[in-house]
Write an enzyme that holds these catalytic residues in place. Sequence first.
Site, PDB file in Angstrom:
ATOM      1  N   ARG A  65       0.800  -1.066  -0.090  1.00 20.88           N
ATOM      2  CA  ARG A  65      -0.068  -0.024  -0.125  1.00 20.88           C
ATOM      3  C   ARG A  65       0.770   1.163   0.077  1.00 20.88           C
ATOM      4  O   ARG A  65       2.319   1.132   0.265  1.00 20.88           O
ATOM      5  CB  ARG A  65      -0.881  -0.095   1.055  1.00 20.88           C
ATOM      6  CG  ARG A  65      -0.647  -0.706   2.546  1.00 20.88           C
ATOM      7  CD  ARG A  65       0.225   0.142   3.309  1.00 20.88           C
ATOM      8  NE  ARG A  65       0.173   1.627   3.303  1.00 20.88           N
ATOM      9  CZ  ARG A  65       1.007   2.396   3.725  1.00 20.88           C
ATOM     10  NH1 ARG A  65       2.320   1.982   3.873  1.00 20.88           N
ATOM     11  NH2 ARG A  65       0.710   3.507   3.714  1.00 20.88           N
ATOM     12  N   GLY A  66       0.257   2.299  -0.121  1.00 17.85           N
ATOM     13  CA  GLY A  66       0.991   3.669  -0.122  1.00 17.85           C
ATOM     14  C   GLY A  66       1.034   3.739  -1.734  1.00 17.85           C
ATOM     15  O   GLY A  66       1.618   2.774  -2.576  1.00 17.85           O
ATOM     16  N   ALA A  67       0.798   4.960  -2.375  1.00 17.87           N
ATOM     17  CA  ALA A  67       0.776   5.343  -3.888  1.00 17.87           C
ATOM     18  C   ALA A  67       2.095   4.947  -4.658  1.00 17.87           C
ATOM     19  O   ALA A  67       2.052   3.999  -5.632  1.00 17.87           O
ATOM     20  CB  ALA A  67       0.370   6.698  -4.046  1.00 17.87           C
ATOM     21  N   ARG A  99      -7.064  -0.469  -7.199  1.00 12.94           N
ATOM     22  CA  ARG A  99      -7.202   0.709  -6.086  1.00 12.94           C
ATOM     23  C   ARG A  99      -7.071   1.865  -6.978  1.00 12.94           C
ATOM     24  O   ARG A  99      -6.452   2.279  -7.699  1.00 12.94           O
ATOM     25  CB  ARG A  99      -5.782   0.646  -5.398  1.00 12.94           C
ATOM     26  CG  ARG A  99      -6.136  -0.360  -3.971  1.00 12.94           C
ATOM     27  CD  ARG A  99      -5.382  -0.028  -2.972  1.00 12.94           C
ATOM     28  NE  ARG A  99      -5.990   0.802  -2.095  1.00 12.94           N
ATOM     29  CZ  ARG A  99      -5.650   1.114  -0.897  1.00 12.94           C
ATOM     30  NH1 ARG A  99      -4.410   1.150  -0.398  1.00 12.94           N
ATOM     31  NH2 ARG A  99      -6.217   2.087  -0.110  1.00 12.94           N
ATOM     32  N   GLN A 197      -2.138   2.556   9.686  1.00 13.84           N
ATOM     33  CA  GLN A 197      -0.870   2.512   9.166  1.00 13.84           C
ATOM     34  C   GLN A 197      -0.065   3.484  10.069  1.00 13.84           C
ATOM     35  O   GLN A 197       1.197   3.099   9.879  1.00 13.84           O
ATOM     36  CB  GLN A 197      -1.134   3.160   7.879  1.00 13.84           C
ATOM     37  CG  GLN A 197      -1.749   2.331   6.849  1.00 13.84           C
ATOM     38  CD  GLN A 197      -3.121   2.513   6.676  1.00 13.84           C
ATOM     39  OE1 GLN A 197      -3.871   2.914   7.662  1.00 13.84           O
ATOM     40  NE2 GLN A 197      -3.754   2.506   5.582  1.00 13.84           N
ATOM     41  N   ASP A 238      -1.990  10.649  -2.472  1.00 14.97           N
ATOM     42  CA  ASP A 238      -2.407   9.520  -3.385  1.00 14.97           C
ATOM     43  C   ASP A 238      -2.456   9.984  -4.897  1.00 14.97           C
ATOM     44  O   ASP A 238      -2.399   9.371  -5.724  1.00 14.97           O
ATOM     45  CB  ASP A 238      -3.618   8.773  -3.056  1.00 14.97           C
ATOM     46  CG  ASP A 238      -3.146   7.663  -2.106  1.00 14.97           C
ATOM     47  OD1 ASP A 238      -2.728   7.807  -1.019  1.00 14.97           O
ATOM     48  OD2 ASP A 238      -3.387   6.271  -2.510  1.00 14.97           O
ATOM     49  N   ASN A 248      -5.646  12.260  -0.090  1.00 13.28           N
ATOM     50  CA  ASN A 248      -4.950  11.316   0.756  1.00 13.28           C
ATOM     51  C   ASN A 248      -5.590  10.759   2.008  1.00 13.28           C
ATOM     52  O   ASN A 248      -6.753  10.954   1.993  1.00 13.28           O
ATOM     53  CB  ASN A 248      -3.519  12.299   1.698  1.00 13.28           C
ATOM     54  CG  ASN A 248      -2.486  11.435   2.402  1.00 13.28           C
ATOM     55  OD1 ASN A 248      -1.931  10.613   1.578  1.00 13.28           O
ATOM     56  ND2 ASN A 248      -2.394  11.753   3.603  1.00 13.28           N
TER      57      ASN A 248
HETATM   58  O1  MRU Z   1      -4.520   3.049   2.058  1.00 14.37           O
HETATM   59  P1  MRU Z   1      -3.199   3.358   1.847  1.00 14.37           P
HETATM   60  O2  MRU Z   1      -2.369   2.768   3.361  1.00 14.37           O
HETATM   61  O3  MRU Z   1      -2.615   2.978   0.469  1.00 14.37           O
HETATM   62  O4  MRU Z   1      -2.799   5.089   2.060  1.00 14.37           O
HETATM   63  C1  MRU Z   1      -1.453   5.727   2.073  1.00 14.37           C
HETATM   64  C2  MRU Z   1      -1.621   7.201   1.908  1.00 14.37           C
HETATM   65  O5  MRU Z   1      -2.605   7.872   2.215  1.00 14.37           O
HETATM   66  C3  MRU Z   1      -0.389   7.681   1.597  1.00 14.37           C
HETATM   67  O6  MRU Z   1      -0.529   8.864   2.383  1.00 14.37           O
HETATM   68  C4  MRU Z   1      -0.184   7.920   0.369  1.00 14.37           C
HETATM   69  O7  MRU Z   1      -0.376   6.836  -0.544  1.00 14.37           O
HETATM   70  C5  MRU Z   1       1.367   8.401   0.059  1.00 14.37           C
HETATM   71  S1  MRU Z   1       2.385   6.960   0.326  1.00 14.37           S
HETATM   72  C6  MRU Z   1       4.068   7.869  -0.018  1.00 14.37           C
END
Ligand code: MRU
Length: 344
Positions: A65-67, A99, A197, A238, A248
């Site tokens: 996870r995380g963009a 996603r 997270q 994101d 985000n």
């Molecule tokens: O649902 P997630 O854990 O994928 O969400 C992640 C976030 O909101 C992060 O802040 C975003 O993806 C940036 S990661 C560098």
Amino acid sequence: MVSVKYRQTVHITMTAPEQKVPLAVEWKDDHIVMLDQRMLPHDFVFENIHSVDKLAASITDMVVRGAPAIGIAAAYGMALAYVNGVDMDKAKEKLEASRPTAKDLFTAVDRIADVWTSGKDPVAAAIDYASEIEEACRTIGETGAELISKDMKILTHCNAGALATVYWGTALAPIRFAHYHGKKPYVFVDETRPRYQGARLTAWELRMEGIPNAIIVDNAAGHFMSRGEVDMVITGADRIAMNGDAANKIGTYEKAVVAHENGIPFYIAAPATTFDPTAESGDAIPIEERSQDEVLEWGGLRVGPEGAVARNPAFDVTPARYITGFITEKGVLKADEIKGVFGD
Ligand code: MRU
């Protein structure tokens, strides 16, 4: 105690000598190796991924996870499709559906599809894509660290660290570099309901590197901001629209409004791959709604009463007017500079 479990034998590759977090996603010979982030911080479980179907499910289920990390995984997914002789258009479609909010996912699959169409090697292109993100995040770290003065207290939301980008992080990169430069940053870590997270991943990354921090419940951020205990907020994103509206993790919007109310600078850190040249404003950003169970249950325990209904948007959009600046590999930008730098 942390136990290490391997579904199959793999080596742990550290992101850099100074950075103690293992790679969240890696290309190994002809397949993907992925750290299962759902198990952290208690267990290290590495999955070997040999099919696009399994990769798409891993993205949806938030194994990764995380963009930016999702983008790297998706680039490797296109490489996997090529190696396995799978239809590239179908692979792209499947990955794009995994996603919807993370712009990096679309940036990555488009990039590898274009490389393949032009007759070049998708595997080499996916590896290059990962290197590009590594370099971008390092630059974000160096650039963002200049905004951080000695002993600053910084609040962050969700996890925008190495686990979310594979290398360095976005929001955590400036904090890392400020720490390496002896500025002694202190971090307020929002726990980040419903998937924790912050509490599970950000606090773990910071502890691994010896960066002092405290986990706070999501609702406590305003309390600390109003008492003058927070000097700056940095989060990741994101997807960022051309007018500077930024999607985000759910709850980011509230933090930005409260930071604005208290005169605290609020920064978004993100690489070029997160900016969406086709989105004029936040209205064009698709917001993923996830399962009600993430809200109604935790760790197999039912929290809500029988028959309760939940709503679970995974992201919200922070209007550009609340964002002090965007820390990118092209420098720290104001909202009105975004289109000129990242527009088509
Ligand atoms: O649902 P997630 O854990 O994928 O969400 C992640 C976030 O909101 C992060 O802040 C975003 O993806 C940036 S990661 C560098």
